[in-house]
Write a protein that holds these residues in place. Sequence first.
Motif, short mmCIF file in Angstrom:
data_model
loop_
_atom_site.label_atom_id
_atom_site.label_comp_id
_atom_site.label_asym_id
_atom_site.label_seq_id
_atom_site.Cartn_x
_atom_site.Cartn_y
_atom_site.Cartn_z
N ARG A 75 -5.94 -11.97 -7.68
CA ARG A 75 -4.65 -11.42 -8.07
C ARG A 75 -4.37 -11.84 -9.51
O ARG A 75 -4.88 -12.87 -9.97
CB ARG A 75 -3.57 -11.88 -7.09
CG ARG A 75 -3.76 -11.17 -5.75
CD ARG A 75 -2.82 -11.65 -4.71
NE ARG A 75 -2.94 -13.07 -4.51
CZ ARG A 75 -2.09 -13.80 -3.80
NH1 ARG A 75 -1.08 -13.23 -3.22
NH2 ARG A 75 -2.27 -15.09 -3.66
N VAL A 91 2.35 -19.24 -0.60
CA VAL A 91 1.11 -18.53 -0.24
C VAL A 91 0.96 -17.22 -1.03
O VAL A 91 -0.14 -16.69 -1.16
CB VAL A 91 1.05 -18.32 1.29
CG1 VAL A 91 2.06 -17.30 1.75
CG2 VAL A 91 -0.34 -17.94 1.77
N LEU A 269 9.72 -17.48 -0.31
CA LEU A 269 8.78 -16.37 -0.13
C LEU A 269 9.20 -15.48 1.06
O LEU A 269 9.16 -14.26 0.99
CB LEU A 269 7.37 -16.91 0.12
CG LEU A 269 6.41 -15.88 0.74
CD1 LEU A 269 6.09 -14.80 -0.25
CD2 LEU A 269 5.17 -16.53 1.24
N THR A 277 10.95 -5.25 2.31
CA THR A 277 9.89 -4.37 2.81
C THR A 277 10.30 -3.74 4.14
O THR A 277 10.24 -2.52 4.32
CB THR A 277 8.61 -5.19 3.02
OG1 THR A 277 8.97 -6.44 3.62
CG2 THR A 277 7.87 -5.44 1.73
N ALA A 281 11.14 0.21 5.05
CA ALA A 281 10.47 0.96 6.12
C ALA A 281 11.49 1.55 7.10
O ALA A 281 11.41 2.71 7.49
CB ALA A 281 9.49 0.05 6.86
N PRO A 335 6.31 0.83 1.95
CA PRO A 335 7.29 -0.03 1.28
C PRO A 335 6.73 -0.76 0.06
O PRO A 335 7.39 -0.84 -0.97
CB PRO A 335 7.68 -1.05 2.37
CG PRO A 335 7.37 -0.37 3.65
CD PRO A 335 6.20 0.52 3.39
N PHE A 340 0.43 -3.42 -6.56
CA PHE A 340 -0.74 -3.66 -5.72
C PHE A 340 -1.95 -3.60 -6.65
O PHE A 340 -2.54 -2.55 -6.88
CB PHE A 340 -0.83 -2.61 -4.62
CG PHE A 340 -1.60 -3.08 -3.41
CD1 PHE A 340 -2.57 -4.08 -3.53
CD2 PHE A 340 -1.36 -2.56 -2.17
CE1 PHE A 340 -3.27 -4.51 -2.43
CE2 PHE A 340 -2.06 -2.99 -1.05
CZ PHE A 340 -3.02 -3.97 -1.19
N ALA A 400 -0.58 0.15 4.51
CA ALA A 400 0.82 -0.30 4.45
C ALA A 400 0.91 -1.83 4.41
O ALA A 400 1.76 -2.39 3.72
CB ALA A 400 1.59 0.24 5.63
N PHE A 401 0.04 -2.52 5.16
CA PHE A 401 0.08 -3.99 5.18
C PHE A 401 -1.08 -4.60 4.38
O PHE A 401 -1.38 -5.78 4.52
CB PHE A 401 0.02 -4.51 6.62
CG PHE A 401 1.31 -4.30 7.38
CD1 PHE A 401 2.45 -5.00 7.07
CD2 PHE A 401 1.38 -3.39 8.43
CE1 PHE A 401 3.65 -4.82 7.76
CE2 PHE A 401 2.56 -3.19 9.14
CZ PHE A 401 3.70 -3.91 8.80
N GLY A 402 -1.75 -3.78 3.55
CA GLY A 402 -2.85 -4.29 2.75
C GLY A 402 -4.12 -4.41 3.57
O GLY A 402 -4.22 -3.92 4.70
N PRO A 405 -8.53 -10.50 2.61
CA PRO A 405 -7.98 -11.83 2.89
C PRO A 405 -6.48 -11.97 2.61
O PRO A 405 -5.83 -12.82 3.19
CB PRO A 405 -8.77 -12.76 1.96
CG PRO A 405 -9.55 -11.88 1.05
CD PRO A 405 -9.61 -10.51 1.64
N GLY A 410 2.94 -11.43 7.31
CA GLY A 410 4.07 -11.14 8.19
C GLY A 410 3.92 -9.86 8.98
O GLY A 410 4.90 -9.37 9.54
C1 HEM Z 1 7.31 -3.52 6.69
C2 HEM Z 1 7.21 -4.75 6.24
C3 HEM Z 1 6.14 -5.27 5.34
C4 HEM Z 1 5.21 -4.61 4.57
C5 HEM Z 1 5.03 -3.10 4.43
C6 HEM Z 1 4.41 -5.61 3.90
C7 HEM Z 1 3.36 -5.32 3.05
C8 HEM Z 1 2.51 -6.27 2.49
C9 HEM Z 1 1.33 -5.97 1.71
C10 HEM Z 1 0.84 -4.57 1.34
C11 HEM Z 1 0.76 -7.14 1.36
C12 HEM Z 1 -0.56 -7.34 0.60
C13 HEM Z 1 -0.35 -7.51 -0.89
C14 HEM Z 1 -1.67 -7.67 -1.64
O1 HEM Z 1 -2.76 -7.66 -1.04
O2 HEM Z 1 -1.60 -7.83 -2.87
C15 HEM Z 1 1.59 -8.19 1.90
C16 HEM Z 1 1.36 -9.54 1.74
C17 HEM Z 1 2.18 -10.52 2.26
N1 HEM Z 1 3.26 -10.35 3.10
FE1 HEM Z 1 4.01 -8.61 3.75
N2 HEM Z 1 4.86 -6.85 4.26
C18 HEM Z 1 5.90 -6.70 5.14
C19 HEM Z 1 6.63 -7.68 5.77
C20 HEM Z 1 6.42 -9.01 5.62
C21 HEM Z 1 7.15 -10.05 6.29
C22 HEM Z 1 8.28 -9.81 7.31
C23 HEM Z 1 6.66 -11.23 5.85
C24 HEM Z 1 7.02 -12.62 6.25
C25 HEM Z 1 7.82 -12.93 7.23
C26 HEM Z 1 5.60 -10.94 4.89
C27 HEM Z 1 4.84 -11.88 4.23
C28 HEM Z 1 3.78 -11.58 3.41
C29 HEM Z 1 2.99 -12.61 2.73
C30 HEM Z 1 3.20 -14.11 2.81
C31 HEM Z 1 1.99 -11.94 2.01
C32 HEM Z 1 0.93 -12.57 1.11
C33 HEM Z 1 -0.26 -12.96 1.92
C34 HEM Z 1 -1.37 -13.60 1.10
O3 HEM Z 1 -1.45 -13.34 -0.12
O4 HEM Z 1 -2.15 -14.33 1.69
N3 HEM Z 1 5.49 -9.58 4.79
N4 HEM Z 1 2.64 -7.63 2.60
#
Ligand code: HEM
Length: 461
Positions: A75, A91, A269, A277, A281, A335, A340, A400-402, A405, A410
């Motif tokens: 990153r 993190v 964080l 996010t 959604a 979201p 990215f 959507a959630f990547g 690693p 979340g």
């Molecule tokens: C609809 C809800 C959510 C979406 C669409 C979403 C989306 C994402 C995406 C796309 C990434 C990857 C980013 C990358 O690779 O550069 C990410 C990373 C992350 N998200 Fe979510 N997220 C959501 C909800 C949450 C929630 C509720 C939490 C915590 C309670 C959370 C905690 C994290 C964390 C800590 C990372 C970084 C992980 C790492 O780098 O190891 N997210 N999220």
Amino acid sequence: MAINPSMDAPPAVKAPLGLPLLTYIQQDPLGAASHFQRRLGDVARLNILFRRIYYFFSPEAARQILVDHQADFTREARLLKIFESFQGKNVLTTEGADWERQRRILAPGFSPKRISGYINLMRAAIHDSVREELPAVRGGSAIVDVDALTTCITMDVILRTLFSQPTTRTEANRVSTAIRALTRQSMREVFWAFIPPEWMPYPGRAEKRKHLRVINTLIATQVDARKSGVTSSGSSQDVLEMLLAARDDQPTSASATLTSKEIHDNCVLLFSAGFDTASSALTWWIGLMATHPEVVARLRDEIGAASAGASPIESVARLPYLNATIKEAMRLYPPSTALFTRVALRDVVIGDTPVKKGTLVVIPIWHLHRDPRSFDEPGAFRPERFMPGAPAIPRSAYLAFGAGPHFCLGQHFATIEMALIAAHIVQNFDLSMEDGAVLPEPVVDIALKPKTPLRVRFTRR
Ligand code: HEM
């Protein structure tokens, strides 16, 4: 594969109307990426301030960058530094061994099993917010600004699951305003030519400090109260308790538990990654439900059948159609579309494109999600795409959630939270929009938000 000098670099692009490219991307990231894709196809190369930036528009390339070649990318250090200035070292803002250790310590606290322990806190937050914000009496009706509603609910969920404390509406608003202002400030700083040190006055510094005080005071007060035993009763299932108890199962020379500072920084964080996010959604999901009554009718049948005699966690697991509607809403309106990106750590070849060390690569999720090669009629809302037995979706066409690693820590938390909120809304309210009204245009405002307010009528059933 090594870079072969005879390999062609992809063609370059210019902004329309003579705008500087950086300003163009900052003002309209989705429109700019569409323009690059139209002009140049699957790979677009830009040169901005001596920086090489590549956009990759195919799912195969996204897969290679995020998964197969993940060790060749990192990153962006500059981005992490900007976010570190308000979130500290958590993190999301660390890389390498530091990130690995924090991710290892935190992962069990976000497993499906552990999330099931947060469900009662989530449900209490949802019930209280809905009671406060929406008509309570059968037949009662109100036109609601959906984004304001989902902001209240998801902020309440995060505050309640973190600290087990019911919060006042004023408190929740103060926290969401502060987090949004801090994230917007970070997004502005991303486009600055250099990152000013904290001792130097810069635009937005006073406001940033004011909002940081709100967040830091809240977290410090809650952590101190917990450590001194004032708020321990009944809170053994919350996220703060998990952070305090988390242990590294592969301890290195670094601490096997999170330090006090790391606990604080990961609380920040959770506010910043966890509420906007999910709010985004749910905002789009509610808009889609208000414009697709036939989907709502099918959802009510499914929820009615699943909830008979089942615990909330069991019934959420038995709701494939509900989960499919949420996934499809996030396909159409992902979201996390902003920032990215990755940076190449060394020369690498993606597909047949040579990518030199130091190149910034952009993964345009919005465009991947609307690519007709991956999704038939990509602009149509079709939850069936995500139902069991549907044709497989190409790998990394849905992000959507990547992936890889850094995939969202979340994800299970958000999936359960959104399903609980969505089920509660369709069971208790009819949703409609003014005759002929359509969903607003989206805009990247931290998360993907409606450009003009999305107003939906909620009528209590
Ligand atoms: C609809 C809800 C959510 C979406 C669409 C979403 C989306 C994402 C995406 C796309 C990434 C990857 C980013 C990358 O690779 O550069 C990410 C990373 C992350 N998200 Fe979510 N997220 C959501 C909800 C949450 C929630 C509720 C939490 C915590 C309670 C959370 C905690 C994290 C964390 C800590 C990372 C970084 C992980 C790492 O780098 O190891 N997210 N999220």
